[in-house]
Design a protein around this motif. Structure first.
Motif, short mmCIF file in Angstrom:
data_model
loop_
_atom_site.label_atom_id
_atom_site.label_comp_id
_atom_site.label_asym_id
_atom_site.label_seq_id
_atom_site.Cartn_x
_atom_site.Cartn_y
_atom_site.Cartn_z
N ARG A 111 0.84 -1.20 0.00
CA ARG A 111 0.00 0.00 0.00
C ARG A 111 0.87 1.25 0.00
NH1 ARG A 111 -0.25 -3.28 3.93
NH2 ARG A 111 -2.03 -4.17 2.85
N PRO A 112 0.34 2.37 -0.51
CA PRO A 112 1.11 3.62 -0.51
C PRO A 112 1.35 4.12 0.92
CG PRO A 112 -0.74 3.74 -2.04
CD PRO A 112 -0.96 2.53 -1.18
N VAL A 113 2.46 4.83 1.12
CA VAL A 113 2.77 5.44 2.41
C VAL A 113 3.38 6.81 2.15
CG1 VAL A 113 5.04 4.31 2.54
CG2 VAL A 113 3.94 5.12 4.62
N PRO A 114 2.94 7.86 2.87
CA PRO A 114 3.48 9.20 2.66
C PRO A 114 4.80 9.41 3.42
CG PRO A 114 1.73 9.29 4.29
CD PRO A 114 1.81 7.86 3.84
N PHE A 115 5.66 10.24 2.86
CA PHE A 115 6.92 10.60 3.49
C PHE A 115 7.13 12.12 3.44
CE2 PHE A 115 7.86 6.18 2.55
CZ PHE A 115 8.57 5.78 3.67
N LEU A 116 7.73 12.64 4.50
CA LEU A 116 8.19 14.03 4.50
C LEU A 116 9.69 14.05 4.23
CD1 LEU A 116 6.76 16.06 7.53
CD2 LEU A 116 6.05 16.14 5.14
N TYR A 117 10.10 14.99 3.41
CA TYR A 117 11.52 15.29 3.24
C TYR A 117 11.73 16.68 3.83
CZ TYR A 117 16.15 15.55 1.09
OH TYR A 117 17.50 15.63 0.88
N PRO A 118 12.31 16.78 5.06
CA PRO A 118 12.48 18.09 5.68
C PRO A 118 13.52 18.93 4.93
CG PRO A 118 12.71 16.31 7.29
CD PRO A 118 12.76 15.69 5.92
N LEU A 119 13.25 20.21 4.84
CA LEU A 119 14.17 21.17 4.21
C LEU A 119 14.83 22.00 5.31
CD1 LEU A 119 11.81 22.38 1.35
CD2 LEU A 119 13.61 20.65 1.20
N THR A 120 16.13 22.20 5.19
CA THR A 120 16.86 22.96 6.20
C THR A 120 17.42 24.28 5.68
OG1 THR A 120 18.88 21.71 5.69
CG2 THR A 120 17.48 20.87 7.48
N HIS A 121 17.31 24.50 4.36
CA HIS A 121 17.76 25.76 3.76
C HIS A 121 16.62 26.35 2.94
CE1 HIS A 121 21.50 23.46 4.43
NE2 HIS A 121 22.03 24.64 4.69
N ARG A 122 16.53 27.65 2.94
CA ARG A 122 15.46 28.32 2.21
C ARG A 122 15.81 28.45 0.73
NH1 ARG A 122 11.96 30.18 5.98
NH2 ARG A 122 12.80 30.48 8.09
N GLN A 155 2.90 23.79 8.16
CA GLN A 155 2.17 22.66 7.56
C GLN A 155 2.89 21.34 7.82
OE1 GLN A 155 2.20 24.31 3.58
NE2 GLN A 155 -0.04 24.59 3.60
N ALA A 156 4.23 21.37 7.74
CA ALA A 156 5.00 20.15 7.99
C ALA A 156 4.82 19.67 9.42
CB ALA A 156 6.47 20.39 7.69
N LEU A 157 4.82 20.60 10.37
CA LEU A 157 4.66 20.23 11.77
C LEU A 157 3.24 19.77 12.06
CD1 LEU A 157 6.78 23.04 13.45
CD2 LEU A 157 7.37 20.62 13.24
N ARG A 158 2.29 20.21 11.26
CA ARG A 158 0.93 19.70 11.41
C ARG A 158 0.87 18.23 11.01
NH1 ARG A 158 -2.12 23.20 8.10
NH2 ARG A 158 -1.67 24.78 9.69
N ALA A 171 9.11 21.58 4.16
CA ALA A 171 9.26 20.17 3.78
C ALA A 171 8.55 19.93 2.45
CB ALA A 171 8.67 19.26 4.85
N ILE A 172 8.87 18.79 1.86
CA ILE A 172 8.14 18.30 0.70
C ILE A 172 7.60 16.92 1.05
CG2 ILE A 172 8.30 17.65 -1.73
CD1 ILE A 172 10.57 19.66 -2.00
N GLN A 173 6.35 16.71 0.76
CA GLN A 173 5.73 15.41 1.03
C GLN A 173 5.51 14.67 -0.29
OE1 GLN A 173 1.59 15.04 2.56
NE2 GLN A 173 2.54 13.94 4.27
N TYR A 174 5.88 13.39 -0.30
CA TYR A 174 5.66 12.55 -1.47
C TYR A 174 5.25 11.16 -0.99
CZ TYR A 174 10.08 10.14 -0.57
OH TYR A 174 11.08 9.38 -0.01
#
Length: 573
Positions: A111-122, A155-158, A171-174
Motif C-alpha cells: 500500500r502507498p505510504v506518505p513521506f516528509l523530506y524536511p528542508l533545512t535551507h530556504r 504545515q510540515a509540523l501539522r 518540507a516536501i511530502q511525497y
C-alpha cells in the motif's frame, strides 16, 4: 483441531506434504529450470519460469525469505537518492515495478505510504529537492500514488507534530510504497507452486552435477530428513543473493563479478512514541534515515556498512542501535532511548562489488551472467525490481534451451490472494459479523492474507478455539499460526515467529512467552512430539537471548560471536 490441516485450500498450499512430494518429484526425470535461492528473486524466477510453461524446481537452504528478503526496509520504491547519482533508468524501472506491485500484482500486501523530506535551507534547497521529487513523480507516471506537495514549516509540523521545529524551514511530502517483505516472498513461492512449480525449503545445494563441463543439475541435502538427493535440470539459475559467490565456487570458479554484503539494521519503536501521520526520510553522513509507520510501530533505519562475518545470522551491535537512535533524535522533539526499542532486525544487501570501498556507493543494479554452460547467475538489484531481475535471469536461462519458450508474462500474473481481494475488502464488515470478529481484525487478516483469508476463516469454523488471539501476541489469531504451517511453508518455530508473523520484532519480549503456545498449535500439523516441541521452544528462546546479547556488544565482531552462541536447528550448528 486435529483435522484442521485437512481443510481445503483455495491455492496449492506450501505444506509439509507438498514439500515432501515436490522433493521426490524433482528427482524423477529432468527439470527445465532449477532455481537455487528462496528469496524474492529466486521465488520470482521460479514463478517467471513456470508461467512460461516450463517444468521448474525451486530450492531454498533455509526458510522462504530467511535472508535478505525478510530484512529490508519494507518499502517498494524508486530509490529517490539514485536520482542524485543520475541513474534515471534504474529509478524509472523501479517506479514502474512499484506501480505494478501496489495496484495489480499484490494489492493485499502492499500500500502507498506518505513521506516528509524536511528542508533545512530556504529557496535553493526547496528548488533543488523539489525538482528532484517532481522528476521522481514524472518518472513514475503518477500512477497509483498522490503527487508531491510543498509544505511550509507550520504545515510540515501539522503532519509530523513530533518533529523539532528548529530542524526544518519547510518540507516536501511525497508517496512511496510499503510491503511486508517476508510474506510477499512467501506468497511468490506459493504462487509459483500454485502454477505448477516444485518447491522445497530446508533443502541445501551442496554441489553441482556436471557432464563435459556443463552444469546438468545439483546435489541436494534435505536438512529435515538428512537425505541426500540429486536433481537434474537442463539449466540452473543461481539466485542466492549474498551466497552467490559460494554457489559460483561450487561450479568451479567465479563469474565476471563478485557480491559484497552490506548490513542494514532497523529498530522498531511503538507507534505512540512518535507523533506523526506520515513517514520521514532524511540524509545522513553515511546513509539515509527512514522513519516508516508500520502497523503499531515505527521502523527506523537504516545502516549501510560492510559485513564479512556470518551470512545466515547478521548481528546488530550496540553501535548500530546507537547510530540509528542518534540520527532519529536529531529530528525528534521527544528523543528515543534504548528502552523504547521493541524489536531489532538486520539484513544483508547483496551488492555488486565495485571499485569503491563504501558499500553505499556500490551498484544497486543487477547483473546476469553465465560463467559456465548450464548455469546462470543473477545478483545485485533491489527488492522493488525483483520481477525484472527474475525475468532477465530466466531469459538468459532459456536462451540455451533448444525449444522456443514464451516470453515472460509475470507483469500480468497476480499473486495468490490478490484475485477477489478488493471484493473481500468491500465486504469486510459482513465477514466480521459472520465470524464474530471485530472489523479491524478482519482488515488485518485481509492485509496479511488477501482473499486467502477464507482459508483462515475456514479454520475458525472448524475449530472455534482458533479464533482466540495468541495470549502473548494478541495481534495474531491462533488460526494464523496453524495456517503458517499447513499452507505457508513454515517448518520451524522460528519460521512462524520471525517471518509468517513478525512476533519476533513486534512484541516487547520478542516472542519468548508466545513460543510455547505457538509450538503447541503447530506440533500436530508438523508431526512433533513433546520432546521435539520443547526443543524448538528452547532453540527459539536461545536465539532471542543471543540476539539481545549481540545488541549489547560494541562492534560487529563481538556481536557476531554473541549471536552465534545460539544453535541452529536446521544445520545443527
Amino acid at each position: 483441531m486435529s483435522a484442521a490441516h485437512d481443510l481445503p485450500t483455495t491455492a496449492r498450499p506450501l505444506s509439509p506434504e507438498q514439500r515432501a512430494a515436490d522433493l521426490r518429484a524433482m528427482t524423477e526425470g529432468e527439470l527445465d529450470v532449477l532455481v537455487i535461492g528462496g528469496g524474492v528473486v529466486g521465488t520470482g524466477a521460479a514463478l517467471d519460469a513456470v508461467t512460461r510453461g516450463l517444468r521448474v524446481g525451486l530450492l531454498e537452504a533455509r526458510d522462504w525469505a530467511a535472508g535478505t528478503s525478510s530484512g529490508s526496509s519494507k518499502l517498494v520504491h524508486g530509490g529517490l537518492r539514485y536520482l542524485e547519482q543520475l541513474d534515471f533508468g534504474l529509478v524509472r524501472e523501479a517506479l514502474r515495478e512499484r506501480s505494478l506491485i501496489l495496484h495489480h500484482l499484490c494489492p493485499h500486501l502492499a500500500r502507498p505510504v506518505p513521506f516528509l523530506y524536511p528542508l533545512t535551507h530556504r529557496v535553493w534547497e526547496r528548488f533543488y529537492v523539489g525538482s528532484g521529487i517532481a522528476l521522481y513523480d514524472t518518472l513514475g507516471g503518477r500512477k497509483g500514488v498522490p503527487g508531491h506537495r510543498h509544505l511550509s514549516r507550520r504545515q510540515a509540523l501539522r503532519e509530523f507534530p513530533g518533529l523539532r521545529a528548529d530542524t526544518l524551514v519547510g518540507a516536501i511530502q511525497y508517496h512511496d510504497g510499503q510491503v511486508d517483505d517476508a510474506r510477499h516472498t512467501m506468497f511468490l513461492a506459493r504462487t509459483a507452486v500454485h502454477h505448477g512449480a516444485l518447491a522445497a525449503s530446508s533443502a541445501r545445494v551442496t554441489g553441482f552435477l556436471t557432464e563435459a563441463g556443463r552444469v546438468v543439475g545439483a546435489r541436494v541435502h534435505d536438512l529435515e530428513t538428512g537425505e541426500d538427493l540429486e536433481v537434474r535440470a537442463r539449466h540452473v539459475v543461481n539466485a542466492a543473493g549474498v551466497w552467490t559467490d559460494e554457489i559460483q565456487d561450487m561450479a568451479g570458479g567465479r563469474g565476471s563479478f563478485g557480491v559484497r554484503a552490506s548490513k542494514g539494521v532497523h529498530v522498531l519503536v511503538p507507534r505512540e512514541r512518535i507523533q506523526s501521520s506520515t513517514g520521514l526520510i532524511s540524509k545522513t553522513a553515511t546513509s539515509v534515515l527512514f522513519l516508516i509507520p508500520w502497523g503499531r510501530h515505527w521502523v527506523i533505519g537504516t545502516t549501510d556498512t560492510d559485513w564479512s562475518l556470518d551470512l545466515a545470522h547478521p548481528a546488530a551491535s550496540r553501535a548500530d542501535l546507537d547510530y540509528l537512535l542518534e540520527q532519529a533524535n536529531r529530528l525528534l522533539a521527544h528523543p528515543l532511548t534504548h528502552d523504547d526499542v521493541v524489536g531489532v532486525y538486520a539484513g544483508l544487501r547483496p551488492l555488486l562489488a565495485g571499485e569503491s570501498d563504501a558499500t553505499s556507493k556500490l551498484s544497486r543494479e543487477h547483473a546476469v551472467v553465465s560463467p559456465v554452460p548450464g548455469l546462470t547467475i543473477v545478483a545485485g538489484g533491489k527488492y522493488t525490481t525483483y520481477r525484472v531481475m527474475a525475468r532477465d535471469a530466466v531469459d538468459a536461462a532459456v536462451a540455451e534451451l533448444p525449444d522456443a519458450v514464451p516470453s515472460s508474462c509475470t507483469e500480468k500474473v497476480r499473486l495468490v490472494g490478490a484475485d477477489g481481494y478488493e471484493a473481500d475488502w468491500n465486504r469486510r464488515h459482513r465477514l466480521a459479523a459472520e465470524h464474530g470478529l471485530h472489523v479491524a481484525r478482519v482488515e488485518d487478516l485481509l492485509h496479511r492474507h488477501g482473499s486467502l483469508v477464507h482459508e483462515v476463516l475456514a479454520l475458525l469454523r472448524a475449530d472455534p478455539d482458533l479464533a482466540r488471539p495468541l495470549a502473548h501476541a494478541p495481534d495474531h489469531l491462533r488460526a494464523e499460526v496453524v495456517q503458517a504451517v499447513r499452507a505457508e511453508g513454515a517448518l520451524h518455530l522460528d519460521d512462524v515467529l520471525a517471518r509468517r508473523t513478525r512476533i519476533s520484532i513486534t512484541v516487547p519480549d520478542r516472542g519468548v512467552e508466545a513460543a510455547e503456545e505457538v509450538a503447541e498449535l503447530v506440533a500436530p500439523v508438523l508431526g512433533w512430539d513433546q520432546v521435539r516441541a520443547a526443543r524448538e521452544v528452547r532453540a527459539y528462546r536461545e536465539r532471542v537471548a543471543a540476539e539481545r546479547a549481540s545488541q549489547a556488544e560494541p562492534d560487529d565482531s563481538r556481536a557476531d560471536a554473541a549471536r552465534l552462541v545460539a544453535a541452529d536447528l536446521r544445520t545443527g550448528a
